[in-house]
Design a protein around this motif. Sequence first.
Motif, PDB file in Angstrom:
ATOM      1  N   MET A 249      79.818 129.798  56.369  1.00  0.00           N
ATOM      2  CA  MET A 249      80.619 128.818  55.649  1.00  0.00           C
ATOM      3  C   MET A 249      80.603 129.195  54.174  1.00  0.00           C
ATOM      4  SD  MET A 249      79.996 124.741  55.649  1.00  0.00           S
ATOM      5  CE  MET A 249      80.287 123.824  54.162  1.00  0.00           C
ATOM      6  N   VAL A 250      81.742 129.071  53.534  1.00  0.00           N
ATOM      7  CA  VAL A 250      81.841 129.354  52.106  1.00  0.00           C
ATOM      8  C   VAL A 250      82.231 128.059  51.416  1.00  0.00           C
ATOM      9  CG1 VAL A 250      83.042 130.675  50.324  1.00  0.00           C
ATOM     10  CG2 VAL A 250      82.495 131.751  52.527  1.00  0.00           C
ATOM     11  N   ARG A 251      81.472 127.711  50.417  1.00  0.00           N
ATOM     12  CA  ARG A 251      81.731 126.493  49.657  1.00  0.00           C
ATOM     13  C   ARG A 251      81.724 126.856  48.181  1.00  0.00           C
ATOM     14  NH1 ARG A 251      80.706 120.788  51.508  1.00  0.00           N
ATOM     15  NH2 ARG A 251      81.191 119.629  49.652  1.00  0.00           N
ATOM     16  N   ARG A 252      82.796 126.523  47.521  1.00  0.00           N
ATOM     17  CA  ARG A 252      82.950 126.866  46.094  1.00  0.00           C
ATOM     18  C   ARG A 252      82.703 128.353  45.874  1.00  0.00           C
ATOM     19  NH1 ARG A 252      79.896 121.579  44.082  1.00  0.00           N
ATOM     20  NH2 ARG A 252      81.613 120.144  44.388  1.00  0.00           N
ATOM     21  N   GLU A 253      83.298 129.146  46.763  1.00  0.00           N
ATOM     22  CA  GLU A 253      83.250 130.610  46.692  1.00  0.00           C
ATOM     23  C   GLU A 253      81.854 131.195  46.902  1.00  0.00           C
ATOM     24  OE1 GLU A 253      85.407 132.174  43.336  1.00  0.00           O
ATOM     25  OE2 GLU A 253      86.904 130.582  43.492  1.00  0.00           O
ATOM     26  N   ARG A 254      80.931 130.393  47.425  1.00  0.00           N
ATOM     27  CA  ARG A 254      79.572 130.882  47.692  1.00  0.00           C
ATOM     28  C   ARG A 254      79.271 130.764  49.178  1.00  0.00           C
ATOM     29  NH1 ARG A 254      75.539 127.744  44.072  1.00  0.00           N
ATOM     30  NH2 ARG A 254      74.131 129.038  45.279  1.00  0.00           N
ATOM     31  N   PRO A 255      78.851 131.881  49.799  1.00  0.00           N
ATOM     32  CA  PRO A 255      78.442 131.786  51.213  1.00  0.00           C
ATOM     33  C   PRO A 255      77.183 130.935  51.332  1.00  0.00           C
ATOM     34  CG  PRO A 255      78.160 134.036  50.369  1.00  0.00           C
ATOM     35  CD  PRO A 255      78.726 133.213  49.260  1.00  0.00           C
ATOM     36  N   MET A 256      77.111 130.181  52.405  1.00  0.00           N
ATOM     37  CA  MET A 256      75.982 129.278  52.608  1.00  0.00           C
ATOM     38  C   MET A 256      75.202 129.712  53.850  1.00  0.00           C
ATOM     39  SD  MET A 256      77.781 125.655  51.693  1.00  0.00           S
ATOM     40  CE  MET A 256      76.243 124.774  51.848  1.00  0.00           C
ATOM     41  N   LYS A 257      74.085 130.363  53.632  1.00  0.00           N
ATOM     42  CA  LYS A 257      73.251 130.802  54.750  1.00  0.00           C
ATOM     43  C   LYS A 257      72.799 129.596  55.565  1.00  0.00           C
ATOM     44  CE  LYS A 257      71.531 135.165  53.015  1.00  0.00           C
ATOM     45  NZ  LYS A 257      72.598 135.870  53.667  1.00  0.00           N
ATOM     46  N   GLY A 258      72.847 129.749  56.873  1.00  0.00           N
ATOM     47  CA  GLY A 258      72.436 128.665  57.755  1.00  0.00           C
ATOM     48  C   GLY A 258      73.563 127.733  58.161  1.00  0.00           C
ATOM     49  N   TRP A 259      74.724 127.894  57.569  1.00  0.00           N
ATOM     50  CA  TRP A 259      75.890 127.070  57.898  1.00  0.00           C
ATOM     51  C   TRP A 259      76.980 128.024  58.367  1.00  0.00           C
ATOM     52  CZ3 TRP A 259      75.575 121.752  57.407  1.00  0.00           C
ATOM     53  CH2 TRP A 259      74.461 121.278  56.710  1.00  0.00           C
ATOM     54  N   LEU A 260      77.296 127.973  59.666  1.00  0.00           N
ATOM     55  CA  LEU A 260      78.241 128.911  60.260  1.00  0.00           C
ATOM     56  C   LEU A 260      79.457 128.183  60.820  1.00  0.00           C
ATOM     57  CD1 LEU A 260      75.729 131.191  62.207  1.00  0.00           C
ATOM     58  CD2 LEU A 260      76.560 131.452  59.864  1.00  0.00           C
ATOM     59  N   ARG A 261      80.587 128.875  60.762  1.00  0.00           N
ATOM     60  CA  ARG A 261      81.829 128.330  61.299  1.00  0.00           C
ATOM     61  C   ARG A 261      82.291 129.183  62.474  1.00  0.00           C
ATOM     62  NH1 ARG A 261      84.844 125.015  59.548  1.00  0.00           N
ATOM     63  NH2 ARG A 261      86.769 126.093  59.990  1.00  0.00           N
ATOM     64  N   LEU A 262      82.809 128.517  63.493  1.00  0.00           N
ATOM     65  CA  LEU A 262      83.393 129.205  64.644  1.00  0.00           C
ATOM     66  C   LEU A 262      84.732 128.553  64.959  1.00  0.00           C
ATOM     67  CD1 LEU A 262      80.020 128.983  65.646  1.00  0.00           C
ATOM     68  CD2 LEU A 262      81.063 130.815  66.944  1.00  0.00           C
ATOM     69  N   ASP A 263      85.710 129.356  65.330  1.00  0.00           N
ATOM     70  CA  ASP A 263      86.989 128.824  65.778  1.00  0.00           C
ATOM     71  C   ASP A 263      86.792 128.127  67.117  1.00  0.00           C
ATOM     72  OD1 ASP A 263      88.496 129.760  63.621  1.00  0.00           O
ATOM     73  OD2 ASP A 263      88.884 131.687  64.602  1.00  0.00           O
ATOM     74  N   SER A 264      87.651 127.188  67.412  1.00  0.00           N
ATOM     75  CA  SER A 264      87.576 126.479  68.696  1.00  0.00           C
ATOM     76  C   SER A 264      87.642 127.434  69.872  1.00  0.00           C
ATOM     77  CB  SER A 264      88.718 125.456  68.804  1.00  0.00           C
ATOM     78  OG  SER A 264      88.526 124.414  67.889  1.00  0.00           O
ATOM     79  N   LYS A 265      88.457 128.481  69.777  1.00  0.00           N
ATOM     80  CA  LYS A 265      88.587 129.442  70.884  1.00  0.00           C
ATOM     81  C   LYS A 265      87.282 130.179  71.150  1.00  0.00           C
ATOM     82  CE  LYS A 265      90.491 133.198  68.049  1.00  0.00           C
ATOM     83  NZ  LYS A 265      89.228 133.834  67.807  1.00  0.00           N
ATOM     84  N   ASP A 266      86.415 130.248  70.153  1.00  0.00           N
ATOM     85  CA  ASP A 266      85.133 130.948  70.312  1.00  0.00           C
ATOM     86  C   ASP A 266      84.072 130.096  71.005  1.00  0.00           C
ATOM     87  OD1 ASP A 266      86.080 133.303  69.092  1.00  0.00           O
ATOM     88  OD2 ASP A 266      85.719 132.439  67.112  1.00  0.00           O
TER      89      ASP A 266
END
Length: 110
Positions: free
Chosen positions: A69-86
Amino acid sequence: MAYDEELAGRIRALLAGESRLEEKKMFGGLAFLVNGNMAVAASGQGGLLARVDPAASGELVATTPAEEMVRRERPMKGWLRLDSKDVDGDELDVWVERCLAFARSLPVKR
């Protein structure tokens, strides 16, 4: 975009019987908290938001379809995003269990 209600229902079914479970609207989606700690969410941007051990983030990004996950242009370790198809099959079970394991390892929030 509203969160995927079907995905939220699937997550809810997997978490049935989990003690100290709370549903809360967060990040424009619907988050599932265990002991007051967010474990997983049906994201308001679509797909799944998974909270995992930050030490495992790099490996999970390298070996699964997950992205940090990227928040305010910073990657956030421990917070991951997956598409619904995944997570449209049994993959969701694996991700929810991984997220539960991490949330259970954190101190209880009152």
